[in-house]
Design an enzyme around this catalytic site. Structure first.
Site, PDB file in Angstrom:
ATOM      1  N   ASP A  16     -17.303  65.800  80.806  1.00 46.93           N
ATOM      2  CA  ASP A  16     -17.623  64.877  79.707  1.00 46.93           C
ATOM      3  C   ASP A  16     -18.885  64.118  80.105  1.00 46.93           C
ATOM      4  O   ASP A  16     -18.845  63.185  80.907  1.00 46.93           O
ATOM      5  CB  ASP A  16     -16.439  63.929  79.484  1.00 46.93           C
ATOM      6  CG  ASP A  16     -16.660  63.014  78.283  1.00 46.93           C
ATOM      7  OD1 ASP A  16     -17.817  62.899  77.830  1.00 46.93           O
ATOM      8  OD2 ASP A  16     -15.674  62.408  77.826  1.00 46.93           O
ATOM      9  N   TYR A  22     -20.800  69.274  51.219  1.00 42.88           N
ATOM     10  CA  TYR A  22     -19.589  69.705  51.928  1.00 42.88           C
ATOM     11  C   TYR A  22     -19.779  71.098  52.509  1.00 42.88           C
ATOM     12  O   TYR A  22     -20.265  71.984  51.819  1.00 42.88           O
ATOM     13  CB  TYR A  22     -18.379  69.716  50.979  1.00 42.88           C
ATOM     14  CG  TYR A  22     -17.302  68.782  51.478  1.00 42.88           C
ATOM     15  CD1 TYR A  22     -16.550  69.117  52.598  1.00 42.88           C
ATOM     16  CD2 TYR A  22     -17.090  67.548  50.891  1.00 42.88           C
ATOM     17  CE1 TYR A  22     -15.600  68.248  53.094  1.00 42.88           C
ATOM     18  CE2 TYR A  22     -16.148  66.672  51.387  1.00 42.88           C
ATOM     19  CZ  TYR A  22     -15.396  67.024  52.490  1.00 42.88           C
ATOM     20  OH  TYR A  22     -14.475  66.152  52.984  1.00 42.88           O
ATOM     21  N   LYS A  26     -25.789  58.238  73.116  1.00 42.06           N
ATOM     22  CA  LYS A  26     -25.946  57.332  74.257  1.00 42.06           C
ATOM     23  C   LYS A  26     -27.322  57.595  74.893  1.00 42.06           C
ATOM     24  O   LYS A  26     -28.322  57.400  74.228  1.00 42.06           O
ATOM     25  CB  LYS A  26     -24.753  57.473  75.188  1.00 42.06           C
ATOM     26  CG  LYS A  26     -23.441  57.086  74.447  1.00 42.06           C
ATOM     27  CD  LYS A  26     -22.181  57.190  75.263  1.00 42.06           C
ATOM     28  CE  LYS A  26     -20.970  56.895  74.389  1.00 42.06           C
ATOM     29  NZ  LYS A  26     -19.696  57.050  75.097  1.00 42.06           N
ATOM     30  N   ARG A  43     -24.921  58.908  65.819  1.00 43.01           N
ATOM     31  CA  ARG A  43     -23.519  58.889  66.229  1.00 43.01           C
ATOM     32  C   ARG A  43     -22.931  60.262  65.976  1.00 43.01           C
ATOM     33  O   ARG A  43     -22.872  60.707  64.826  1.00 43.01           O
ATOM     34  CB  ARG A  43     -22.742  57.852  65.405  1.00 43.01           C
ATOM     35  CG  ARG A  43     -23.272  56.450  65.538  1.00 43.01           C
ATOM     36  CD  ARG A  43     -23.293  56.011  66.972  1.00 43.01           C
ATOM     37  NE  ARG A  43     -21.983  55.667  67.429  1.00 43.01           N
ATOM     38  CZ  ARG A  43     -21.570  54.424  67.639  1.00 43.01           C
ATOM     39  NH1 ARG A  43     -22.383  53.415  67.461  1.00 43.01           N
ATOM     40  NH2 ARG A  43     -20.355  54.191  68.058  1.00 43.01           N
ATOM     41  N   THR A  89     -21.248  63.017  73.668  1.00 41.57           N
ATOM     42  CA  THR A  89     -21.706  62.324  72.470  1.00 41.57           C
ATOM     43  C   THR A  89     -23.205  62.572  72.365  1.00 41.57           C
ATOM     44  O   THR A  89     -23.849  63.019  73.324  1.00 41.57           O
ATOM     45  CB  THR A  89     -21.463  60.804  72.554  1.00 41.57           C
ATOM     46  OG1 THR A  89     -22.156  60.287  73.695  1.00 41.57           O
ATOM     47  CG2 THR A  89     -19.970  60.483  72.673  1.00 41.57           C
ATOM     48  N   GLU A 136     -17.373  72.869  54.970  1.00 44.58           N
ATOM     49  CA  GLU A 136     -16.294  73.331  55.862  1.00 44.58           C
ATOM     50  C   GLU A 136     -16.519  74.771  56.299  1.00 44.58           C
ATOM     51  O   GLU A 136     -16.861  75.628  55.491  1.00 44.58           O
ATOM     52  CB  GLU A 136     -14.941  73.218  55.145  1.00 44.58           C
ATOM     53  CG  GLU A 136     -14.375  71.819  55.204  1.00 44.58           C
ATOM     54  CD  GLU A 136     -12.961  71.731  54.638  1.00 44.58           C
ATOM     55  OE1 GLU A 136     -12.385  72.772  54.281  1.00 44.58           O
ATOM     56  OE2 GLU A 136     -12.449  70.606  54.562  1.00 44.58           O
TER      57      GLU A 136
HETATM   58  C1  LIG Z   1     -18.398  57.188  74.682  1.00 48.71           C
HETATM   59  C2  LIG Z   1     -17.509  58.171  75.349  1.00 48.71           C
HETATM   60  C3  LIG Z   1     -16.578  58.930  74.629  1.00 48.71           C
HETATM   61  C4  LIG Z   1     -16.216  58.646  73.189  1.00 48.71           C
HETATM   62  O1  LIG Z   1     -17.189  58.705  72.280  1.00 48.71           O
HETATM   63  P1  LIG Z   1     -16.998  58.059  70.833  1.00 48.71           P
HETATM   64  O2  LIG Z   1     -18.177  58.573  70.108  1.00 48.71           O
HETATM   65  O3  LIG Z   1     -16.978  56.583  71.021  1.00 48.71           O
HETATM   66  O4  LIG Z   1     -15.711  58.565  70.281  1.00 48.71           O
HETATM   67  C5  LIG Z   1     -15.878  59.921  75.300  1.00 48.71           C
HETATM   68  N1  LIG Z   1     -16.059  60.125  76.612  1.00 48.71           N
HETATM   69  C6  LIG Z   1     -16.903  59.381  77.339  1.00 48.71           C
HETATM   70  C7  LIG Z   1     -17.052  59.653  78.797  1.00 48.71           C
HETATM   71  C8  LIG Z   1     -17.637  58.367  76.741  1.00 48.71           C
HETATM   72  O5  LIG Z   1     -18.460  57.628  77.487  1.00 48.71           O
END
Ligand SMILES: *Cc1c(COP(=O)(O)O)cnc(C)c1O
Length: 421
Positions: free
Chosen positions: A202, A56, A231, A237, A228, A58
């Protein structure tokens, strides 16, 4: 064979072990075209499965609420330094649990409930967290949405500017989940400056392409960058928020204590590992190959009469409008899955059908590129997709394609698992 191996899981919990094994085989045998997915390296898997999950932490390095951070602090600092180096940013926070919580932290950092936020409409390729109605971000904020042009399928920058001038959003999102073209971060930044908005980029989908130099970077344009890590970036993750030094405090406070408790230290370590991989010389080549594969696949699909949103792709992603094929996205996606080709049904811009039964298919090439498929394989892939979409209720055709897909993939190793000899 799993790598790392799973002897204890296999011995103690055969129910779960069997399902994990079956999932590994499924990932090995399927042509995985889900645009948000990838295969991580064994090193990332090892960090994810390490004893760091017991800890942990925090707070932030040097300012924790729990003792015993002698190893976690340097791990998190390494992850931060690697993120800053790779993306050329002044500040990085590696604690967000995933992309959606990272985006919520952006709201908490910059907005009050009821403030106006502007993002790309979900059915046009945006994300739920950019102010869509069913999301907390659409319920607790006043969301206005831009779209794409009907003639080009590309983001309508005139509309972005007009809407921003009229609605004066405090926050503008660029980026999304189904954008096959390059995002013009500089143009968004100019509109944000002109209208006094915070610009959030994003890059969840394209982070690996940005890191590998295959897509322009939002660094220097956006006030805050959300991504993220799982991807195209090919990590565990998780998620990161990056920003200018000016916004560092606001971002950190929003993530903790604003929104989250303890960071997932095993994920932090795995993010650090993935960032190191992404800074290596092979990764730039990987990023370029992802795009080359997507371009080749888009070209081969277009040759077969598929209607592609925007006519093609600049990145890892292809959006097919199936309207001219007389089949909806869902039955096509289900037939393709049975044929060993895994993707998702998706809305297309101005979709006359419902989001749960839309007109499109979304394709991404990050995972197949990790498997070592190249441009020369793409015409065959397009031919299989064409055949199955055209014969989506012919189980004989579907079974034959599934066998051919399995044969192709058998020659391309999967990181993390190999079939028993
Ligand atoms: C995948 C994605 C998210 C969310 O990600 P999670 O890990 O599934 O919560 C947010 N914004 C965009 C543009 C995404 O493609």
């Amino acid at each position: 064979m799993h790598q790392p191996a799973l002897p204890h899981l296999t011995g103690q919990d055969p129910d779960i072990a069997d399902l994990v094994e079956a999932e590994a085989r499924r990932q090995f045998e399927k042509i995985r075209l889900i645009a948000s997915e990838n295969y991580v390296s064994p090193a990332v898997l090892e960090a994810t499965g390490s004893v760091l999950t017991n800890k942990y932490s925090e707070g932030y390095a040097g300012r924790r609420y729990y003792e015993g951070q002698q190893n976690v602090d340097p791990i998190e600092l390494l992850a931060i330094e690697r993120a800053k180096g790779l993306f050329g940013v002044e500040h990085a926070n590696v604690q967000p649990y995933s992309g959606a919580p990272a985006n919520l932290a952006v709201y908490l950092a910059f907005l009050e409930p009821g403030d106006t936020v502007m993002g790309l409409s979900l059915p046009m390729g945006g994300h739920l967290t950019h102010g869509w109605s069913v999301s907390a971000t659409g319920k607790w904020f006043n969301a206005v949405r831009y779209g794409v042009r009907a003639d080009t399928g590309r983001v309508d920058m005139d509309q972005v500017r007009d809407l921003a001038l009229k609605e004066r959003p405090k926050l503008i999102w660029c980026g999304g989940t189904a954008i096959p073209r390059t995002i013009d971060f500089a143009a968004f930044a100019e509109i944000a400056r002109e209208t006094g908005a915070v610009l959030a980029a994003d890059i969840a989908h394209i982070a690996g392409l940005v890191a590998g130099g295959a897509h322009p970077s939002p660094a220097g344009h956006a006030d805050v960058i959300s991504t993220t890590t799982h991807k195209t970036l090919r990590g565990p993750r998780g998620a990161m928020l990056m920003s200018t030094a000016e916004h560092a405090k606001a971002v950190d406070r929003a993530v903790f204590p604003g929104l989250q408790g303890g960071p997932h230290d095993h994920t932090t370590a795995a993010i650090a590992v993935a960032l190191r991989e992404a800074a290596g010389p092979d990764f730039a080549l990987y990023a370029r190959r992802i795009v080359a594969n997507a371009r080749a696949l888009a070209g081969a699909l277009a040759e077969r009469g598929f209607d592609l949103v925007t006519g093609g792709t600049d990145n890892h992603l292809i959006l097919i409008d199936l309207t001219n094929r007389g089949v909806a996205g869902k039955p096509a996606a289900q037939a393709l899955d049975r044929a060993g080709i895994e993707l998702n049904y998706n809305t297309v811009p101005f979709d006359p059908r419902t989001p749960f039964d839309p007109s499109g298919l979304r394709i991404g090439t990050a995972a197949i590129t990790t498997r070592g498929l190249t441009e020369k394989h793409m015409p065959r892939l397009a031919a299989w997709i064409d055949e199955v979409v055209g014969a989506h209720d012919d189980e004989r055709v579907i079974a034959r394609v599934a066998g051919e897909a399995r044969d192709l993939l058998a020659a391309h190793p999967m990181p993390g698992w190999t079939p028993a000899p």
